[in-house]
Design a protein around this motif. Sequence first.
Motif, PDB file in Angstrom:
ATOM      1  N   GLY A  32      -4.466  16.712  -5.193  1.00 51.28           N
ATOM      2  CA  GLY A  32      -3.930  15.370  -5.019  1.00 51.28           C
ATOM      3  C   GLY A  32      -4.963  14.294  -4.780  1.00 51.28           C
ATOM      4  N   ALA A  33      -6.232  14.669  -4.575  1.00 55.82           N
ATOM      5  CA  ALA A  33      -7.240  13.673  -4.214  1.00 55.82           C
ATOM      6  C   ALA A  33      -7.515  12.689  -5.354  1.00 55.82           C
ATOM      7  N   GLU A  34      -7.677  13.200  -6.577  1.00 57.88           N
ATOM      8  CA  GLU A  34      -7.931  12.302  -7.706  1.00 57.88           C
ATOM      9  C   GLU A  34      -6.733  11.383  -7.943  1.00 57.88           C
ATOM     10  N   ARG A  35      -5.519  11.899  -7.759  1.00 61.22           N
ATOM     11  CA  ARG A  35      -4.323  11.073  -7.927  1.00 61.22           C
ATOM     12  C   ARG A  35      -4.308   9.934  -6.911  1.00 61.22           C
ATOM     13  N   CYS A  36      -4.575  10.269  -5.654  1.00 60.52           N
ATOM     14  CA  CYS A  36      -4.587   9.233  -4.613  1.00 60.52           C
ATOM     15  C   CYS A  36      -5.717   8.232  -4.847  1.00 60.52           C
ATOM     16  N   LEU A  37      -6.836   8.717  -5.322  1.00 58.75           N
ATOM     17  CA  LEU A  37      -7.956   7.813  -5.610  1.00 58.75           C
ATOM     18  C   LEU A  37      -7.548   6.769  -6.639  1.00 58.75           C
ATOM     19  N   ALA A  38      -6.861   7.216  -7.688  1.00 62.91           N
ATOM     20  CA  ALA A  38      -6.468   6.299  -8.760  1.00 62.91           C
ATOM     21  C   ALA A  38      -5.273   5.431  -8.384  1.00 62.91           C
ATOM     22  N   GLU A  39      -4.232   6.047  -7.821  1.00 58.32           N
ATOM     23  CA  GLU A  39      -2.963   5.350  -7.640  1.00 58.32           C
ATOM     24  C   GLU A  39      -2.876   4.563  -6.331  1.00 58.32           C
ATOM     25  N   VAL A  40      -3.494   5.086  -5.274  1.00 58.30           N
ATOM     26  CA  VAL A  40      -3.394   4.425  -3.966  1.00 58.30           C
ATOM     27  C   VAL A  40      -4.637   3.594  -3.670  1.00 58.30           C
ATOM     28  N   ALA A  41      -5.812   4.169  -3.903  1.00 57.35           N
ATOM     29  CA  ALA A  41      -7.052   3.467  -3.589  1.00 57.35           C
ATOM     30  C   ALA A  41      -7.571   2.619  -4.740  1.00 57.35           C
ATOM     31  N   ARG A  42      -6.923   2.703  -5.902  1.00 54.96           N
ATOM     32  CA  ARG A  42      -7.356   1.945  -7.080  1.00 54.96           C
ATOM     33  C   ARG A  42      -8.831   2.193  -7.383  1.00 54.96           C
ATOM     34  N   ASN A  43      -9.224   3.472  -7.239  1.00 54.63           N
ATOM     35  CA  ASN A  43     -10.588   3.942  -7.508  1.00 54.63           C
ATOM     36  C   ASN A  43     -11.631   3.357  -6.565  1.00 54.63           C
ATOM     37  N   ASP A  44     -11.182   2.873  -5.420  1.00 55.35           N
ATOM     38  CA  ASP A  44     -12.098   2.320  -4.417  1.00 55.35           C
ATOM     39  C   ASP A  44     -11.607   2.713  -3.028  1.00 55.35           C
ATOM     40  N   PRO A  45     -12.046   3.859  -2.505  1.00 56.76           N
ATOM     41  CA  PRO A  45     -11.568   4.297  -1.185  1.00 56.76           C
ATOM     42  C   PRO A  45     -11.796   3.267  -0.084  1.00 56.76           C
ATOM     43  N   ASP A  46     -12.858   2.465  -0.214  1.00 59.16           N
ATOM     44  CA  ASP A  46     -13.132   1.459   0.810  1.00 59.16           C
ATOM     45  C   ASP A  46     -12.012   0.427   0.899  1.00 59.16           C
ATOM     46  N   SER A  47     -11.230   0.281  -0.177  1.00 59.54           N
ATOM     47  CA  SER A  47     -10.147  -0.711  -0.185  1.00 59.54           C
ATOM     48  C   SER A  47      -8.979  -0.290   0.699  1.00 59.54           C
ATOM     49  N   LEU A  48      -9.011   0.949   1.217  1.00 58.21           N
ATOM     50  CA  LEU A  48      -7.952   1.410   2.107  1.00 58.21           C
ATOM     51  C   LEU A  48      -8.115   0.867   3.527  1.00 58.21           C
ATOM     52  N   LEU A  49      -9.249   0.255   3.799  1.00 54.05           N
ATOM     53  CA  LEU A  49      -9.515  -0.301   5.129  1.00 54.05           C
ATOM     54  C   LEU A  49      -9.310  -1.812   5.119  1.00 54.05           C
ATOM     55  N   PRO A  50      -8.911  -2.363   6.279  1.00 54.53           N
ATOM     56  CA  PRO A  50      -8.569  -1.657   7.523  1.00 54.53           C
ATOM     57  C   PRO A  50      -7.253  -0.900   7.372  1.00 54.53           C
TER      58      PRO A  50
END
Length: 367
Positions: A91-109
């Motif tokens: 599920g990590a690649e899916r979450c990276l694309a769909e939730v984080a929009r390929n930018d994990p830093d965008s999940l913060l704050p």
Amino acid sequence: MTGTTLAVATAAELPAAGWQDLLGVEDFFQTPRWLAVQERNGGTTLDFLIRRQAGVPVAGLVAAWATDKVPWLLARPDALLKHSVAAGKEGAERCLAEVARNDPDSLLPALVCGGRHLGRTRTLTAPGADPSDVDALVEHAEQIALERGAASVCFPHVDARDTDLIELLDKRGYSWHSSEHYSWLPVPSGGFDEFLAGMTQHRRRRVRLERRAIAEAGVEVHVEPLTKALAPRLGELDANLLAKYGNPGSPEYSAGLLSWISEVMGSDALVSLATKDSEIIGFGLVLRSSARGEEQWFGHRAGFDYAAQGKLQLYYEVLYYRVLEAAAQAGATVLHAGIGSTDAKLARGCLASEQRSYLLRLKEFRE
């Protein structure tokens, strides 16, 4: 069902609000005492939410505010997602694309819910709790996150067996990726001898050789209460381990934290100490949890003098074998080994369960 949600300002006020009635023996990291430790060392804001029915607490939720400044990386959604992508977890690649929009830093704050401890992220519930009570708590937390301008809400380590919480988060639109495995060891009443008897012949031989090498090197290992006097040396060793795995920290910070833990936890904070020539060269911190007539132990931190340790296998001696002996003598039923090194822990008799990071990107960030 009707009910009310109460926000409690500090961990010190939780007992008076009835928080204790929601706790079981496995909820040590959500006890008021431990949450007081986290208030002091987490470098962030904690929120404590209680759901009541007819004035009686039926559910509770801890939340922590996460920015790129907080040091607890493996409970932060950005760092946890990066780690899981690198490890190829489900599920990590899916979450990276769909939730984080390929930018994990965008999940913060982010608002990190269910406690920022590593493993078994969960809500607290009393026997009379209804699923709608937990839903109300999660909805309240999401509203807090929106009001503070959070990019996401995260439950970092939901146990795969926590089907009620998983069902609720699925319905609320969360996505998930596998984050880690959580390990624990049932403590045999016969102590270490019974534990050893349950291993394969090959593994028994390996363990005996490891312990013999430690004894022949003049290293002694024993368990005693954590005290402030031990904190400076243990802080040095703790910082050594953090540095080895790329985590931020300093001997002074670690020493201050351990000193505070000793003050807050008293006799429920134990250390397994490895000494050679009267010098401490390794330690494991163990926290005792008692509730509803049962006692369980939680391994929490460790540190080593790697130069003095050399090739000796101190880790398992300090955190497993000697602690297991002491836990059996005390009548504890479970030794919690936490996340990481799953294969090695399974080989030493542990059980393990998958943990999942549940992520919700908030509406205003979906544009």
